[in-house]
Motif scaffolding. Structure first.
Motif, PDB file in Angstrom:
ATOM      1  N   ALA A  54      -9.629  13.798  15.797  1.00 60.88           N
ATOM      2  CA  ALA A  54      -8.757  14.874  16.245  1.00 60.88           C
ATOM      3  C   ALA A  54      -7.409  14.313  16.639  1.00 60.88           C
ATOM      4  CB  ALA A  54      -9.387  15.623  17.423  1.00 60.88           C
ATOM      5  N   GLY A  55      -6.429  15.212  16.724  1.00 64.11           N
ATOM      6  CA  GLY A  55      -5.109  14.807  17.184  1.00 64.11           C
ATOM      7  C   GLY A  55      -4.027  15.702  16.638  1.00 64.11           C
ATOM      8  N   PRO A  56      -2.819  15.619  17.214  1.00 65.78           N
ATOM      9  CA  PRO A  56      -1.696  16.444  16.753  1.00 65.78           C
ATOM     10  C   PRO A  56      -1.086  15.884  15.476  1.00 65.78           C
ATOM     11  CG  PRO A  56      -0.989  15.001  18.522  1.00 65.78           C
ATOM     12  CD  PRO A  56      -2.477  14.795  18.363  1.00 65.78           C
ATOM     13  N   VAL A  57       0.060  16.426  15.087  1.00 62.80           N
ATOM     14  CA  VAL A  57       0.764  15.958  13.895  1.00 62.80           C
ATOM     15  C   VAL A  57       1.968  15.133  14.331  1.00 62.80           C
ATOM     16  CG1 VAL A  57       0.006  17.937  12.561  1.00 62.80           C
ATOM     17  CG2 VAL A  57       2.218  18.030  13.723  1.00 62.80           C
ATOM     18  N   ALA A  58       2.514  14.363  13.384  1.00 63.78           N
ATOM     19  CA  ALA A  58       3.695  13.558  13.698  1.00 63.78           C
ATOM     20  C   ALA A  58       4.510  13.330  12.427  1.00 63.78           C
ATOM     21  CB  ALA A  58       3.292  12.223  14.324  1.00 63.78           C
ATOM     22  N   GLY A  86      -3.405   7.290  13.678  1.00 59.43           N
ATOM     23  CA  GLY A  86      -3.396   8.512  12.876  1.00 59.43           C
ATOM     24  C   GLY A  86      -3.653   8.226  11.419  1.00 59.43           C
ATOM     25  N   TYR A  87      -3.774   9.313  10.645  1.00 61.22           N
ATOM     26  CA  TYR A  87      -3.824   9.215   9.185  1.00 61.22           C
ATOM     27  C   TYR A  87      -2.409   9.434   8.678  1.00 61.22           C
ATOM     28  CZ  TYR A  87      -8.923   9.431   9.389  1.00 61.22           C
ATOM     29  OH  TYR A  87     -10.244   9.154   9.643  1.00 61.22           O
ATOM     30  N   LEU A  88      -1.864   8.466   7.969  1.00 62.70           N
ATOM     31  CA  LEU A  88      -0.484   8.483   7.514  1.00 62.70           C
ATOM     32  C   LEU A  88      -0.426   8.761   6.014  1.00 62.70           C
ATOM     33  CD1 LEU A  88      -0.496   6.794  10.190  1.00 62.70           C
ATOM     34  CD2 LEU A  88       1.388   5.464   9.209  1.00 62.70           C
ATOM     35  N   LEU A  89       0.427   9.674   5.625  1.00 66.70           N
ATOM     36  CA  LEU A  89       0.774   9.859   4.219  1.00 66.70           C
ATOM     37  C   LEU A  89       2.188   9.320   4.078  1.00 66.70           C
ATOM     38  CD1 LEU A  89       0.024  10.916   1.417  1.00 66.70           C
ATOM     39  CD2 LEU A  89       0.933  13.153   2.096  1.00 66.70           C
ATOM     40  N   ALA A  90       2.322   8.181   3.370  1.00 61.22           N
ATOM     41  CA  ALA A  90       3.544   7.381   3.463  1.00 61.22           C
ATOM     42  C   ALA A  90       4.231   7.228   2.111  1.00 61.22           C
ATOM     43  CB  ALA A  90       3.208   6.005   4.032  1.00 61.22           C
ATOM     44  N   LEU A  91       5.577   7.341   2.157  1.00 61.97           N
ATOM     45  CA  LEU A  91       6.428   6.929   1.042  1.00 61.97           C
ATOM     46  C   LEU A  91       6.744   5.462   1.261  1.00 61.97           C
ATOM     47  CD1 LEU A  91       8.912   9.957   1.167  1.00 61.97           C
ATOM     48  CD2 LEU A  91       6.975   9.687  -0.385  1.00 61.97           C
ATOM     49  N   ARG A  92       6.510   4.640   0.222  1.00 60.86           N
ATOM     50  CA  ARG A  92       6.650   3.198   0.375  1.00 60.86           C
ATOM     51  C   ARG A  92       7.604   2.648  -0.678  1.00 60.86           C
ATOM     52  NH1 ARG A  92       2.855   0.285   3.022  1.00 60.86           N
ATOM     53  NH2 ARG A  92       4.612  -1.175   2.987  1.00 60.86           N
ATOM     54  N   PRO A  93       8.261   1.507  -0.390  1.00 56.50           N
ATOM     55  CA  PRO A  93       9.050   0.835  -1.428  1.00 56.50           C
ATOM     56  C   PRO A  93       8.150   0.428  -2.600  1.00 56.50           C
ATOM     57  CG  PRO A  93       9.426  -0.125   0.739  1.00 56.50           C
ATOM     58  CD  PRO A  93       8.247   0.782   0.867  1.00 56.50           C
ATOM     59  N   GLY A  94       8.745   0.145  -3.729  1.00 56.14           N
ATOM     60  CA  GLY A  94       7.968  -0.252  -4.890  1.00 56.14           C
ATOM     61  C   GLY A  94       7.381   0.941  -5.627  1.00 56.14           C
ATOM     62  N   ASN A  95       7.925   2.129  -5.358  1.00 53.80           N
ATOM     63  CA  ASN A  95       7.509   3.343  -6.067  1.00 53.80           C
ATOM     64  C   ASN A  95       6.003   3.588  -5.937  1.00 53.80           C
ATOM     65  OD1 ASN A  95      10.133   3.904  -6.975  1.00 53.80           O
ATOM     66  ND2 ASN A  95       9.877   2.497  -8.710  1.00 53.80           N
ATOM     67  N   ARG A  96       5.598   3.701  -4.687  1.00 54.03           N
ATOM     68  CA  ARG A  96       4.203   4.025  -4.457  1.00 54.03           C
ATOM     69  C   ARG A  96       4.087   4.898  -3.205  1.00 54.03           C
ATOM     70  NH1 ARG A  96       4.693  -1.043  -2.085  1.00 54.03           N
ATOM     71  NH2 ARG A  96       3.428  -1.448  -0.219  1.00 54.03           N
ATOM     72  N   VAL A  97       2.999   5.627  -3.147  1.00 52.45           N
ATOM     73  CA  VAL A  97       2.665   6.418  -1.956  1.00 52.45           C
ATOM     74  C   VAL A  97       1.273   5.991  -1.511  1.00 52.45           C
ATOM     75  CG1 VAL A  97       4.159   8.369  -2.511  1.00 52.45           C
ATOM     76  CG2 VAL A  97       1.839   8.323  -3.408  1.00 52.45           C
ATOM     77  N   GLU A  98       1.033   6.052  -0.203  1.00 48.90           N
ATOM     78  CA  GLU A  98      -0.230   5.567   0.328  1.00 48.90           C
ATOM     79  C   GLU A  98      -0.796   6.530   1.358  1.00 48.90           C
ATOM     80  OE1 GLU A  98       0.499   0.731  -0.077  1.00 48.90           O
ATOM     81  OE2 GLU A  98       0.656   1.695   1.887  1.00 48.90           O
ATOM     82  N   ALA A 144       8.336   2.283   5.624  1.00 46.93           N
ATOM     83  CA  ALA A 144       7.590   3.462   5.188  1.00 46.93           C
ATOM     84  C   ALA A 144       8.091   4.657   5.983  1.00 46.93           C
ATOM     85  CB  ALA A 144       6.092   3.278   5.423  1.00 46.93           C
ATOM     86  N   THR A 145       7.889   5.803   5.433  1.00 45.60           N
ATOM     87  CA  THR A 145       8.196   7.039   6.157  1.00 45.60           C
ATOM     88  C   THR A 145       7.296   8.145   5.633  1.00 45.60           C
ATOM     89  OG1 THR A 145       9.951   8.570   6.834  1.00 45.60           O
ATOM     90  CG2 THR A 145      10.007   7.789   4.557  1.00 45.60           C
ATOM     91  N   GLY A 146       7.020   9.125   6.495  1.00 46.61           N
ATOM     92  CA  GLY A 146       6.137  10.196   6.046  1.00 46.61           C
ATOM     93  C   GLY A 146       5.637  11.051   7.195  1.00 46.61           C
ATOM     94  N   ILE A 147       4.404  11.559   7.023  1.00 44.64           N
ATOM     95  CA  ILE A 147       3.809  12.465   8.016  1.00 44.64           C
ATOM     96  C   ILE A 147       2.469  11.900   8.475  1.00 44.64           C
ATOM     97  CG2 ILE A 147       4.983  14.496   7.096  1.00 44.64           C
ATOM     98  CD1 ILE A 147       2.410  15.253   5.644  1.00 44.64           C
ATOM     99  N   VAL A 148       2.022  12.393   9.639  1.00 44.52           N
ATOM    100  CA  VAL A 148       0.794  11.889  10.252  1.00 44.52           C
ATOM    101  C   VAL A 148      -0.087  13.074  10.640  1.00 44.52           C
ATOM    102  CG1 VAL A 148      -0.200  10.428  12.061  1.00 44.52           C
ATOM    103  CG2 VAL A 148       2.125   9.959  11.196  1.00 44.52           C
ATOM    104  N   ALA A 149      -1.382  12.954  10.375  1.00 39.96           N
ATOM    105  CA  ALA A 149      -2.387  13.903  10.875  1.00 39.96           C
ATOM    106  C   ALA A 149      -3.307  13.173  11.847  1.00 39.96           C
ATOM    107  CB  ALA A 149      -3.195  14.487   9.719  1.00 39.96           C
ATOM    108  N   ARG A 150      -3.821  13.913  12.821  1.00 41.75           N
ATOM    109  CA  ARG A 150      -4.675  13.358  13.872  1.00 41.75           C
ATOM    110  C   ARG A 150      -3.996  12.158  14.531  1.00 41.75           C
ATOM    111  NH1 ARG A 150     -10.532  13.820  10.683  1.00 41.75           N
ATOM    112  NH2 ARG A 150     -10.600  16.106  10.674  1.00 41.75           N
ATOM    113  N   ALA A 151      -2.741  12.377  14.883  1.00 45.90           N
ATOM    114  CA  ALA A 151      -1.959  11.332  15.532  1.00 45.90           C
ATOM    115  C   ALA A 151      -2.512  11.052  16.923  1.00 45.90           C
ATOM    116  CB  ALA A 151      -0.494  11.757  15.624  1.00 45.90           C
TER     117      ALA A 151
END
Length: 414
Positions: A180-184, A110-122, A97-104
């Motif tokens: 709370a938390g920074p970004v990643a 953290g909360y992850l917004l992820a690009l995933r294999p199998g044509n899905r995002v989570e 997976a790859t993506g961005i993180v809020a409240r890391a």
């Protein structure tokens, strides 16, 4: 009849400015890597470095590493939106997976917004080594393609948006697990390129709570042409920014006449009106434009034209009941027996009540004059006289009812 309906509704004209503009978000962090420095970032896991992809970018190149992160920002950040462009360069393994993180946070938190294999995002909550998928959506995910990722965290409300060449997916969830938390930027068993990171603050919710109703105004001073008032202040959840002062000379009138920043004493003109009694009331306004209800009125009589002097408290005797003694072009000439006073009468007011709701001072005459001209109107059409002494003590006569055909009594033959 139209004015009577208006009077019954007691319509107030509000001249406060236009609608308030909601507060705008502000950019609190931005990174396009063009400076050639990564000093704002802390790296954990993987192999991170600057590279070129049409412009300068940040790239993580190790494929077999879990929880590779580049973190920036403030651990105290709570509500914000983080956005970035993300290009997977390898994302073929089942758990990659790859993506961005809020409240890391520490580790993979953290909360992850992820690009995933199998044509899905989570949209994922990661905490204490446990990952919970909060929302998922279908979207074509291909290596070598740029995606725009945007993740908003506002209290317990989460919203992620992923835009690619084949469309856009939006994911929403409610979760209070991370405050709370920074970004990643992150990769899990994947390699990726990152660019154009922006963090926007979330403006506070628009204020919709009106101020409390101001208190009843208090008369500090009345002169023949002005009145000075103050009033108990309003309260507001954010703060009162202005007061509108309303003036009227009949019960159905409330006209805004002055905007002031506080409840400090304010002097207002009252000259030139024919109202029998005058009144002021106040409305409070806050910065968002919310308005309080119009407060209760302070009412006071039309003052004499002669400035108040002396400290006498003894009122005059009542003037005599007015009588019609003549007609002038359809108007009635009325006279009355003079009032008496220990200081002397300085002025008489001739008051006319008509059309059910109009009460006006038709004449102000010196204390040596005991006659005036009044034009009859529709019923009840009553007239009475008020006597004032130098200290503005007053007394009132009995009323006489006029009709359009009122005529003076016929003199007795001599």
């Amino acid at each position: 009849m139209g004015r009577r309906i208006l009077a019954a509704l007691i319509v107030s004209f509000v001249l406060v400015g236009g609608p308030a503009v909601p507060a705008a978000a502000s950019v609190v962090f931005t990174e396009d890597f063009e400076s050639g420095s990564t000093a704002a970032w802390q790296f954990a896991g993987g192999r991170w470095g600057l590279a070129s992809d049409g412009s300068r970018v940040l790239r993580q190149t190790l494929l077999g590493i879990e929880h590779a992160r580049a973190t920036a920002g403030d651990a105290a950040w709570t509500g914000y939106t983080v956005a970035a462009r993300v290009k997977p360069t390898s994302i073929s393994f089942g758990r990659s997976a790859t993506g961005i993180v809020a409240r890391a946070g520490t580790g993979d938190q953290g909360y992850l917004l992820a690009l995933r294999p199998g044509n899905r995002v989570e949209l994922i909550r990661s905490r204490g080594g446990l990952r919970t998928v909060l929302a998922t959506a279908a979207l074509t995910v291909r290596a070598g393609t740029w995606y725009g990722l945007r993740l908003r965290v506002d209290g317990d409300q989460l919203q992620g948006t992923v835009s690619g060449a084949t469309g856009t997916a939006t994911l929403t969830a409610t979760d209070a697990g991370l405050a709370a938390g920074p970004v990643a930027l992150f990769t899990d068993r994947a390699a990726a390129t990152f660019d154009d990171v922006v963090v926007d603050s979330i403006p506070p919710p628009r204020d919709t709570q009106p101020p409390s109703t101001p208190g009843v105004p208090r008369l500090l001073e009345v002169t023949p042409t002005t009145a000075t008032i103050t009033w108990p202040a309003s309260t507001d959840n954010v703060g009162v920014t202005a007061y509108w002062v309303y003036f009227g000379t009949q019960f159905y009138e409330d006209y805004p006449v002055r905007q002031v920043p506080s409840n400090a004493p304010v002097t207002l003109p009252i000259g030139g009106t024919t109202g029998y009694s005058l009144h002021f009331s106040v409305r409070a306004v806050d910065a968002a434009g919310n308005q309080s209800p119009l407060g209760q009125r302070v009412t006071f009589p039309q003052p004499p034209t002669v400035p108040r002097t002396g400290q006498d408290t003894v009122p005059p005797t009542a003037p005599g009941t007015p009588v019609v003694t003549g007609m002038e072009g359809g108007s009635a000439v009325i006279t009355w027996a003079p009032a008496t006073d220990n200081e002397g009468i300085v002025e008489y007011h001739v008051v006319h009540a008509f059309n059910f709701d109009e009460v006006r001072v038709r004449a102000k005459v010196p204390g040596t004059v005991t006659s005036a001209v009044v034009t009859p109107a529709s019923i009840p059409n009553q007239v009475w006289v008020i006597a004032y002494d130098a200290s503005w003590n007053s007394s009132r006569s009995a009323a006489i009812t006029l009709t359009p055909t009122t005529t003076p009594p016929t003199p007795s033959p001599n």
